[in-house]
Design a protein around this motif. Structure first.
Motif, PDB file in Angstrom:
ATOM      1  N   ILE A 122       0.866  -1.175   0.000  1.00 26.95           N
ATOM      2  CA  ILE A 122       0.000   0.000   0.000  1.00 26.95           C
ATOM      3  C   ILE A 122       0.905   1.228   0.000  1.00 26.95           C
ATOM      4  O   ILE A 122       1.755   1.378   0.880  1.00 26.95           O
ATOM      5  CB  ILE A 122      -0.911   0.044   1.243  1.00 26.95           C
ATOM      6  N   LEU A 123       0.743   2.074  -0.982  1.00 29.55           N
ATOM      7  CA  LEU A 123       1.471   3.338  -1.022  1.00 29.55           C
ATOM      8  C   LEU A 123       0.605   4.392  -0.337  1.00 29.55           C
ATOM      9  O   LEU A 123      -0.595   4.470  -0.597  1.00 29.55           O
ATOM     10  CB  LEU A 123       1.760   3.753  -2.462  1.00 29.55           C
ATOM     11  N   VAL A 124       1.206   5.202   0.524  1.00 29.73           N
ATOM     12  CA  VAL A 124       0.471   6.238   1.249  1.00 29.73           C
ATOM     13  C   VAL A 124       1.163   7.573   1.020  1.00 29.73           C
ATOM     14  O   VAL A 124       2.377   7.690   1.178  1.00 29.73           O
ATOM     15  CB  VAL A 124       0.422   5.944   2.765  1.00 29.73           C
ATOM     16  N   TYR A 125       0.380   8.555   0.623  1.00 25.07           N
ATOM     17  CA  TYR A 125       0.867   9.916   0.419  1.00 25.07           C
ATOM     18  C   TYR A 125       0.055  10.849   1.308  1.00 25.07           C
ATOM     19  O   TYR A 125      -1.127  10.623   1.537  1.00 25.07           O
ATOM     20  CB  TYR A 125       0.655  10.377  -1.031  1.00 25.07           C
ATOM     21  N   SER A 126       0.689  11.913   1.755  1.00 31.97           N
ATOM     22  CA  SER A 126      -0.019  12.928   2.528  1.00 31.97           C
ATOM     23  C   SER A 126       0.390  14.283   1.973  1.00 31.97           C
ATOM     24  O   SER A 126       1.562  14.510   1.668  1.00 31.97           O
ATOM     25  CB  SER A 126       0.360  12.823   4.009  1.00 31.97           C
ATOM     26  N   GLY A 127      -0.579  15.162   1.815  1.00 30.07           N
ATOM     27  CA  GLY A 127      -0.279  16.480   1.272  1.00 30.07           C
ATOM     28  C   GLY A 127      -1.261  17.516   1.782  1.00 30.07           C
ATOM     29  O   GLY A 127      -2.164  17.209   2.557  1.00 30.07           O
ATOM     30  N   LYS A 128      -1.073  18.756   1.335  1.00 28.37           N
ATOM     31  CA  LYS A 128      -1.961  19.858   1.724  1.00 28.37           C
ATOM     32  C   LYS A 128      -2.388  20.618   0.477  1.00 28.37           C
ATOM     33  O   LYS A 128      -1.729  20.569  -0.556  1.00 28.37           O
ATOM     34  CB  LYS A 128      -1.246  20.804   2.686  1.00 28.37           C
ATOM     35  N   TRP A 129      -3.500  21.312   0.602  1.00 31.28           N
ATOM     36  CA  TRP A 129      -4.005  22.140  -0.490  1.00 31.28           C
ATOM     37  C   TRP A 129      -3.079  23.332  -0.690  1.00 31.28           C
ATOM     38  O   TRP A 129      -2.520  23.863   0.266  1.00 31.28           O
ATOM     39  CB  TRP A 129      -5.415  22.650  -0.171  1.00 31.28           C
ATOM     40  N   ARG A 130      -2.970  23.788  -1.920  1.00 27.96           N
ATOM     41  CA  ARG A 130      -2.165  24.975  -2.216  1.00 27.96           C
ATOM     42  C   ARG A 130      -2.970  26.255  -2.056  1.00 27.96           C
ATOM     43  O   ARG A 130      -2.422  27.320  -1.841  1.00 27.96           O
ATOM     44  CB  ARG A 130      -1.626  24.908  -3.640  1.00 27.96           C
ATOM     45  N   LYS A 131      -4.279  26.126  -2.198  1.00 28.81           N
ATOM     46  CA  LYS A 131      -5.136  27.311  -2.113  1.00 28.81           C
ATOM     47  C   LYS A 131      -5.950  27.278  -0.828  1.00 28.81           C
ATOM     48  O   LYS A 131      -6.274  26.222  -0.310  1.00 28.81           O
ATOM     49  CB  LYS A 131      -6.066  27.387  -3.326  1.00 28.81           C
TER      50      LYS A 131
ATOM     51  N   GLY B 234      -9.210  27.551   1.462  1.00 34.57           N
ATOM     52  CA  GLY B 234     -10.625  27.230   1.322  1.00 34.57           C
ATOM     53  C   GLY B 234     -11.068  26.376   2.491  1.00 34.57           C
ATOM     54  O   GLY B 234     -10.284  26.077   3.404  1.00 34.57           O
ATOM     55  N   HIS B 235     -12.315  25.954   2.486  1.00 28.65           N
ATOM     56  CA  HIS B 235     -12.878  25.143   3.568  1.00 28.65           C
ATOM     57  C   HIS B 235     -12.063  23.866   3.758  1.00 28.65           C
ATOM     58  O   HIS B 235     -11.949  23.056   2.848  1.00 28.65           O
ATOM     59  CB  HIS B 235     -14.334  24.805   3.264  1.00 28.65           C
ATOM     60  N   GLY B 236     -11.458  23.707   4.910  1.00 29.38           N
ATOM     61  CA  GLY B 236     -10.678  22.514   5.223  1.00 29.38           C
ATOM     62  C   GLY B 236      -9.282  22.494   4.630  1.00 29.38           C
ATOM     63  O   GLY B 236      -8.585  21.486   4.736  1.00 29.38           O
ATOM     64  N   SER B 237      -8.842  23.606   4.020  1.00 32.06           N
ATOM     65  CA  SER B 237      -7.533  23.606   3.359  1.00 32.06           C
ATOM     66  C   SER B 237      -6.372  23.428   4.340  1.00 32.06           C
ATOM     67  O   SER B 237      -5.278  23.043   3.942  1.00 32.06           O
ATOM     68  CB  SER B 237      -7.337  24.885   2.544  1.00 32.06           C
TER      69      SER B 237
ATOM     70  N   ASP C 297     -29.739  14.209  18.542  1.00 36.96           N
ATOM     71  CA  ASP C 297     -29.152  14.978  19.633  1.00 36.96           C
ATOM     72  C   ASP C 297     -27.645  15.021  19.415  1.00 36.96           C
ATOM     73  O   ASP C 297     -26.958  14.009  19.544  1.00 36.96           O
ATOM     74  CB  ASP C 297     -29.493  14.332  20.980  1.00 36.96           C
ATOM     75  N   SER C 298     -27.098  16.183  19.081  1.00 32.70           N
ATOM     76  CA  SER C 298     -25.679  16.287  18.736  1.00 32.70           C
ATOM     77  C   SER C 298     -24.767  15.961  19.915  1.00 32.70           C
ATOM     78  O   SER C 298     -23.605  15.635  19.722  1.00 32.70           O
ATOM     79  CB  SER C 298     -25.367  17.677  18.182  1.00 32.70           C
ATOM     80  N   GLY C 299     -25.268  16.007  21.122  1.00 34.98           N
ATOM     81  CA  GLY C 299     -24.461  15.667  22.278  1.00 34.98           C
ATOM     82  C   GLY C 299     -24.139  14.191  22.357  1.00 34.98           C
ATOM     83  O   GLY C 299     -23.162  13.788  22.980  1.00 34.98           O
ATOM     84  N   GLU C 300     -24.939  13.370  21.714  1.00 34.96           N
ATOM     85  CA  GLU C 300     -24.725  11.920  21.740  1.00 34.96           C
ATOM     86  C   GLU C 300     -23.618  11.465  20.805  1.00 34.96           C
ATOM     87  O   GLU C 300     -23.032  10.415  21.000  1.00 34.96           O
ATOM     88  CB  GLU C 300     -25.995  11.184  21.307  1.00 34.96           C
ATOM     89  N   PHE C 301     -23.357  12.241  19.757  1.00 37.21           N
ATOM     90  CA  PHE C 301     -22.454  11.804  18.703  1.00 37.21           C
ATOM     91  C   PHE C 301     -21.254  12.721  18.566  1.00 37.21           C
ATOM     92  O   PHE C 301     -21.346  13.921  18.789  1.00 37.21           O
ATOM     93  CB  PHE C 301     -23.194  11.726  17.362  1.00 37.21           C
ATOM     94  N   SER C 302     -20.138  12.145  18.171  1.00 37.10           N
ATOM     95  CA  SER C 302     -18.929  12.878  17.871  1.00 37.10           C
ATOM     96  C   SER C 302     -19.112  13.561  16.511  1.00 37.10           C
ATOM     97  O   SER C 302     -19.788  13.032  15.637  1.00 37.10           O
ATOM     98  CB  SER C 302     -17.766  11.892  17.829  1.00 37.10           C
ATOM     99  N   ILE C 303     -18.493  14.704  16.329  1.00 32.05           N
ATOM    100  CA  ILE C 303     -18.628  15.453  15.080  1.00 32.05           C
ATOM    101  C   ILE C 303     -17.393  15.211  14.207  1.00 32.05           C
ATOM    102  O   ILE C 303     -16.265  15.387  14.634  1.00 32.05           O
ATOM    103  CB  ILE C 303     -18.775  16.973  15.359  1.00 32.05           C
ATOM    104  N   SER C 304     -17.618  14.790  12.999  1.00 31.15           N
ATOM    105  CA  SER C 304     -16.574  14.565  12.016  1.00 31.15           C
ATOM    106  C   SER C 304     -17.158  14.884  10.653  1.00 31.15           C
ATOM    107  O   SER C 304     -18.373  14.869  10.470  1.00 31.15           O
ATOM    108  CB  SER C 304     -16.104  13.113  12.061  1.00 31.15           C
ATOM    109  N   GLU C 305     -16.281  15.164   9.713  1.00 25.63           N
ATOM    110  CA  GLU C 305     -16.748  15.508   8.377  1.00 25.63           C
ATOM    111  C   GLU C 305     -15.777  14.931   7.350  1.00 25.63           C
ATOM    112  O   GLU C 305     -14.566  15.066   7.501  1.00 25.63           O
ATOM    113  CB  GLU C 305     -16.804  17.036   8.252  1.00 25.63           C
ATOM    114  N   ILE C 306     -16.308  14.236   6.357  1.00 26.25           N
ATOM    115  CA  ILE C 306     -15.481  13.798   5.236  1.00 26.25           C
ATOM    116  C   ILE C 306     -15.693  14.839   4.148  1.00 26.25           C
ATOM    117  O   ILE C 306     -16.735  14.884   3.503  1.00 26.25           O
ATOM    118  CB  ILE C 306     -15.860  12.386   4.755  1.00 26.25           C
ATOM    119  N   LEU C 307     -14.718  15.717   4.019  1.00 21.80           N
ATOM    120  CA  LEU C 307     -14.820  16.795   3.052  1.00 21.80           C
ATOM    121  C   LEU C 307     -14.819  16.252   1.630  1.00 21.80           C
ATOM    122  O   LEU C 307     -15.485  16.787   0.756  1.00 21.80           O
ATOM    123  CB  LEU C 307     -13.667  17.786   3.243  1.00 21.80           C
TER     124      LEU C 307
END
Length: 187
Positions: A8-17, A19-22, A132-142
């Motif tokens: 498995i090849l794994v790469y990690s990077g960041k956005w150049r611009k 924006g939301h979640g950059s 009820d948002s208190g019951e669940f953890s908040i996460s987002e797959i952008l």
């Protein structure tokens, strides 16, 4: 490709611009899976089989199917389009995550710029605020993108997965490990 079926090849990077979640890293993995590209795409879209490839999933339910069938041609274009509700138990946190996800999968077209036969499955998940948002953890797959390219061997495909995720409130070093771990667990 010079990738073995157990690597498995794994790469990690960041956005150049900006924006939301950059500010969040993007994780990309590449691997060879012993499954035809179409079968892999159908697996990713099949809510009843999500626990096969997502060890954190506690189940996924189709909320609304706009168009069914990965090879369908309809009012939503080529492919399958639906909204699902995901319940997951992420590592480290005690709270479960409930998210609403828009999913779309279709056959790759020549104008997509990807060589050979294959499929693409994209998704975008936001926290489900109907409970009820208190019951669940908040996460987002952008952004979740899976490009599934058929290999010469008809029972193998090259899977390129790109994920851009905002994990639950965790320290930065832990969140970074969770992102990479989640990407590897998917494969």
């Amino acid at each position: 490709i010079a990738l073995e079926s157990d690597e498995i090849l794994v790469y990690s990077g960041k956005w150049r611009k900006h924006g939301h979640g950059s500010h969040l890293p993007i994780i990309k993995t590449q691997s060879i899976v012993d499954m035809p590209a179409k079968d892999m795409a159908e697996l990713l879209l099949d809510s009843s089989r999500v626990t096969i490839y997502n060890k954190m999933s506690l189940g996924r339910k189709d909320v609304r199917i706009m168009q069914l069938g990965i090879d369908t041609q309809g009012s939503f274009g080529h492919g399958e389009t639906k909204i699902v509700r995901n319940l997951t138990q992420p590592p480290i946190t005690k709270k479960q995550m409930l998210a609403v996800t828009m999913m779309h999968g279709r056959k790759l077209l020549p104008e997509d710029g990807v060589s050979g036969e294959g499929y693409i499955v994209v998704s975008r998940a936001v926290p489900d605020r109907s409970e009820d948002s208190g019951e669940f953890s908040i996460s987002e797959i952008l952004l979740g993108v899976n490009i599934l390219q058929q290999m010469e061997n008809p029972n193998q495909c090259l899977v390129t997965a790109v994920t851009h995720i905002q994990p639950p409130a965790l320290p930065a070093i832990v969140a970074s490990r969770v992102r990479v771990s989640s990407a590897l667990n998917f494969v």
